[in-house]
Write a protein that holds these residues in place. Structure first.
Motif, PDB file in Angstrom:
ATOM      1  N   PRO A 109      32.093  52.635  23.855  1.00  0.00           N
ATOM      2  CA  PRO A 109      33.352  52.857  24.640  1.00  0.00           C
ATOM      3  C   PRO A 109      32.972  53.801  25.921  1.00  0.00           C
ATOM      4  O   PRO A 109      32.109  54.388  26.130  1.00  0.00           O
ATOM      5  CB  PRO A 109      34.306  53.974  23.800  1.00  0.00           C
ATOM      6  N   HIS A 110      34.114  53.516  26.820  1.00  0.00           N
ATOM      7  CA  HIS A 110      34.063  53.971  28.373  1.00  0.00           C
ATOM      8  C   HIS A 110      32.779  53.563  28.831  1.00  0.00           C
ATOM      9  O   HIS A 110      32.142  54.374  29.592  1.00  0.00           O
ATOM     10  CB  HIS A 110      34.222  55.581  28.223  1.00  0.00           C
ATOM     11  N   ALA A 111      32.482  52.172  28.747  1.00  0.00           N
ATOM     12  CA  ALA A 111      31.382  51.773  29.299  1.00  0.00           C
ATOM     13  C   ALA A 111      31.173  51.843  30.762  1.00  0.00           C
ATOM     14  O   ALA A 111      30.098  51.676  31.383  1.00  0.00           O
ATOM     15  CB  ALA A 111      30.812  50.296  28.714  1.00  0.00           C
ATOM     16  N   ASP A 112      32.328  51.733  31.447  1.00  0.00           N
ATOM     17  CA  ASP A 112      32.674  51.862  32.591  1.00  0.00           C
ATOM     18  C   ASP A 112      31.942  52.902  33.435  1.00  0.00           C
ATOM     19  O   ASP A 112      31.588  52.945  34.656  1.00  0.00           O
ATOM     20  CB  ASP A 112      34.124  51.691  33.090  1.00  0.00           C
ATOM     21  N   TRP A 113      31.916  54.050  32.583  1.00  0.00           N
ATOM     22  CA  TRP A 113      31.380  55.261  33.353  1.00  0.00           C
ATOM     23  C   TRP A 113      30.134  55.784  32.458  1.00  0.00           C
ATOM     24  O   TRP A 113      29.128  56.183  33.123  1.00  0.00           O
ATOM     25  CB  TRP A 113      32.503  56.360  33.562  1.00  0.00           C
ATOM     26  N   GLY A 114      30.284  55.707  31.025  1.00  0.00           N
ATOM     27  CA  GLY A 114      29.301  56.520  30.267  1.00  0.00           C
ATOM     28  C   GLY A 114      27.763  56.061  30.343  1.00  0.00           C
ATOM     29  O   GLY A 114      26.766  56.765  30.429  1.00  0.00           O
TER      30      GLY A 114
ATOM     31  N   SER B 144      37.449  43.545  29.757  1.00  0.00           N
ATOM     32  CA  SER B 144      38.048  43.391  30.975  1.00  0.00           C
ATOM     33  C   SER B 144      38.325  44.194  32.089  1.00  0.00           C
ATOM     34  O   SER B 144      38.370  43.880  33.198  1.00  0.00           O
ATOM     35  CB  SER B 144      39.504  42.360  30.603  1.00  0.00           C
ATOM     36  N   GLY B 145      38.072  45.577  31.686  1.00  0.00           N
ATOM     37  CA  GLY B 145      38.638  46.574  32.496  1.00  0.00           C
ATOM     38  C   GLY B 145      37.344  47.342  32.957  1.00  0.00           C
ATOM     39  O   GLY B 145      37.549  48.457  33.602  1.00  0.00           O
ATOM     40  N   VAL B 146      36.442  47.072  32.356  1.00  0.00           N
ATOM     41  CA  VAL B 146      35.129  47.903  32.917  1.00  0.00           C
ATOM     42  C   VAL B 146      34.845  48.083  34.254  1.00  0.00           C
ATOM     43  O   VAL B 146      34.599  49.140  34.919  1.00  0.00           O
ATOM     44  CB  VAL B 146      33.715  47.145  31.933  1.00  0.00           C
ATOM     45  N   ASN B 147      34.543  47.075  35.074  1.00  0.00           N
ATOM     46  CA  ASN B 147      34.173  47.163  36.462  1.00  0.00           C
ATOM     47  C   ASN B 147      35.733  47.798  37.354  1.00  0.00           C
ATOM     48  O   ASN B 147      35.286  48.247  38.282  1.00  0.00           O
ATOM     49  CB  ASN B 147      33.517  45.732  36.925  1.00  0.00           C
ATOM     50  N   ASP B 148      36.808  47.415  36.898  1.00  0.00           N
ATOM     51  CA  ASP B 148      37.963  48.092  37.797  1.00  0.00           C
ATOM     52  C   ASP B 148      37.657  49.462  37.572  1.00  0.00           C
ATOM     53  O   ASP B 148      37.900  50.518  38.462  1.00  0.00           O
ATOM     54  CB  ASP B 148      38.995  47.531  37.047  1.00  0.00           C
ATOM     55  N   ALA B 149      37.365  50.000  36.252  1.00  0.00           N
ATOM     56  CA  ALA B 149      37.489  51.480  36.056  1.00  0.00           C
ATOM     57  C   ALA B 149      36.141  51.866  36.628  1.00  0.00           C
ATOM     58  O   ALA B 149      36.191  53.007  37.224  1.00  0.00           O
ATOM     59  CB  ALA B 149      37.592  51.784  34.661  1.00  0.00           C
ATOM     60  N   ALA B 150      35.190  51.279  36.822  1.00  0.00           N
ATOM     61  CA  ALA B 150      33.923  51.684  37.314  1.00  0.00           C
ATOM     62  C   ALA B 150      34.144  51.876  38.946  1.00  0.00           C
ATOM     63  O   ALA B 150      33.635  53.106  39.570  1.00  0.00           O
ATOM     64  CB  ALA B 150      32.724  50.815  37.247  1.00  0.00           C
TER      65      ALA B 150
ATOM     66  N   ASP C 255      35.255  48.692  26.920  1.00  0.00           N
ATOM     67  CA  ASP C 255      34.129  48.929  26.018  1.00  0.00           C
ATOM     68  C   ASP C 255      33.052  47.911  26.302  1.00  0.00           C
ATOM     69  O   ASP C 255      33.123  47.048  27.384  1.00  0.00           O
ATOM     70  CB  ASP C 255      34.870  48.251  24.612  1.00  0.00           C
ATOM     71  N   ALA C 256      31.904  48.129  25.919  1.00  0.00           N
ATOM     72  CA  ALA C 256      30.557  47.129  26.162  1.00  0.00           C
ATOM     73  C   ALA C 256      29.943  47.019  24.636  1.00  0.00           C
ATOM     74  O   ALA C 256      29.978  47.902  23.958  1.00  0.00           O
ATOM     75  CB  ALA C 256      29.842  47.572  27.186  1.00  0.00           C
ATOM     76  N   ILE C 257      29.756  45.806  24.748  1.00  0.00           N
ATOM     77  CA  ILE C 257      28.771  45.760  23.472  1.00  0.00           C
ATOM     78  C   ILE C 257      27.248  45.558  23.894  1.00  0.00           C
ATOM     79  O   ILE C 257      26.858  44.802  24.961  1.00  0.00           O
ATOM     80  CB  ILE C 257      28.734  44.315  22.888  1.00  0.00           C
TER      81      ILE C 257
END
Length: 363
Positions: free
Chosen positions: A136-141, A75-81, A32-34
């Motif tokens: 949600p899915h801020a890592d890609w969306g 915590s997982g945003v940039n790993d997933a990116a 997630d991102a805010i």
């Protein structure tokens, strides 16, 4: 500890939008991102439930288009990116916030159809007409915009906002209709999506673009965007007018090479099929307003149909963001009235009364 609150537009029943204090969103999932919202807007599809034509739960926050600044990330945003080949997202980044929220790694997203992501956000707790949003899915969306908002003109910011839905939807209509260099295109609908369909058709190289419109302000904007002809008629009269323009009766043409259906009514779809030449494709992005549309004419005319929900992240990253940044398109012109969040109800009313083509909401 008392939860933080924010201001947000809330649906309170047909014709009723109120701005209320609601809980400020928090990170719920690692990806997630805010986002702190800078600009949002009202969509034509919002008018369905606003007018009571479709159901929406009372008390829900509203809106699905925005640009903003990332405030915090999971915590997982940039790993997933890194895994999915997306640009890392950090607090302070300026972003387009698509109405879609594709995960980026499922088969649908990999195929370019993030609108049909196979890992959708299950909470449904999003409302873009608010001071803050959990995405949600801020890592890609999310679509990262270079620099900061203050580095852009007011017009550019409006055009970046258009990339969160309406411009991508207009482009989806043109892409679905397979608009190609030198084509003759008919665009059904003079709302913001149809007008962006005109932009998209020109961007894809259409030589002639016939906009179906009966409103002077929208006709003028369609011309500005690249329409070569305007047809104000509807139904059979519209078909006759298009055929006359193209010389169908004289055997000079068999009809339009591509048709963008950006309304969703049975009449609009029927007209779209009738003005298309054999072998053409109707790009349908107007939300269907009837389940009784007759598809048999497609068969008898050898006309195809394709389309659906726009793949916003895919199109923005693929070409639309660059087209805006380079000044090749200016879809923000569809915002003809602006309001602050406290007057969100007026933004809806202006669109409902056709006083605004598309209403922009400033935070």
């Amino acid at each position: 500890m008392t939860a933080e609150t924010m201001k947000a537009a809330v649906f309170m029943g047909p014709g009723r939008i109120e701005v209320q204090d609601v809980p400020k969103p928090v990170i719920e999932q690692p990806t997630d991102a805010i986002v702190r919202i800078l600009r949002a807007c009202v969509c034509g599809s919002d008018l369905w439930w606003y007018r009571g034509l479709s159901h929406r739960d009372t008390g829900t926050t509203t809106g699905h288009e925005a640009i903003g600044i990332v405030e915090s990330v999971g915590s997982g945003v940039n790993d997933a990116a890194a895994r999915d080949g997306a640009e890392p997202i950090h607090p302070g980044d300026f972003v387009v916030v698509p109405f879609t929220a594709g995960c980026g790694h499922c088969p649908a997203c990999r195929a370019g159809f993030d609108a049909n992501c196979m890992n959708p956000d299950a909470t449904g707790k999003r409302g873009y007409q608010a001071q803050y949003l959990r995405y949600p899915h801020a890592d890609w969306g999310l679509v990262k915009v270079p620099g900061k908002p203050e580095g852009y003109t007011d017009d550019q910011l409006d055009s970046l906002l258009a990339l969160s839905d309406v411009m991508a939807t207009g482009y989806h209509a043109a892409a679905s209709a397979e608009v190609a260099e030198g084509d003759t295109v008919v665009v059904m609908g003079d709302g913001a999506v149809g007008l962006c369909g005109v932009i998209a058709s020109k961007l894809r190289g259409a030589k002639r673009i016939i906009a179906m419109s009966r409103h002077a302000d929208r006709q003028a904007l369609a011309k500005e965007f690249g329409a070569t002809d305007i047809v104000p008629d509807r139904g059979d009269d519209a078909v006759k007018a298009v055929h006359k323009l193209l010389g169908v009766d004289e055997g000079k043409s068999a009809g339009a090479d591509a048709v963008l259906e950006c309304v969703g009514t049975e009449l609009s779809f029927d007209t779209a099929v009738k003005v298309a030449r054999p072998g053409a494709v109707v790009g349908r992005v107007g939300i269907p307003q009837s389940s009784q549309v007759d598809l048999d004419p497609l068969y008898w005319r050898n006309v195809g149909m394709c389309g659906g929900i726009a793949n916003v992240t895919t199109y923005d990253r693929g070409l639309l963001l660059d087209a805006v940044l380079e000044g090749r398109i200016n879809p923000g012109r569809v915002f003809t009235k602006r309001f602050d969040l406290e007057h969100a109800a007026d933004a809806y009313a202006a669109m409902d009364k056709r006083e605004s083509i598309k209403s922009l909401i400033m935070m």
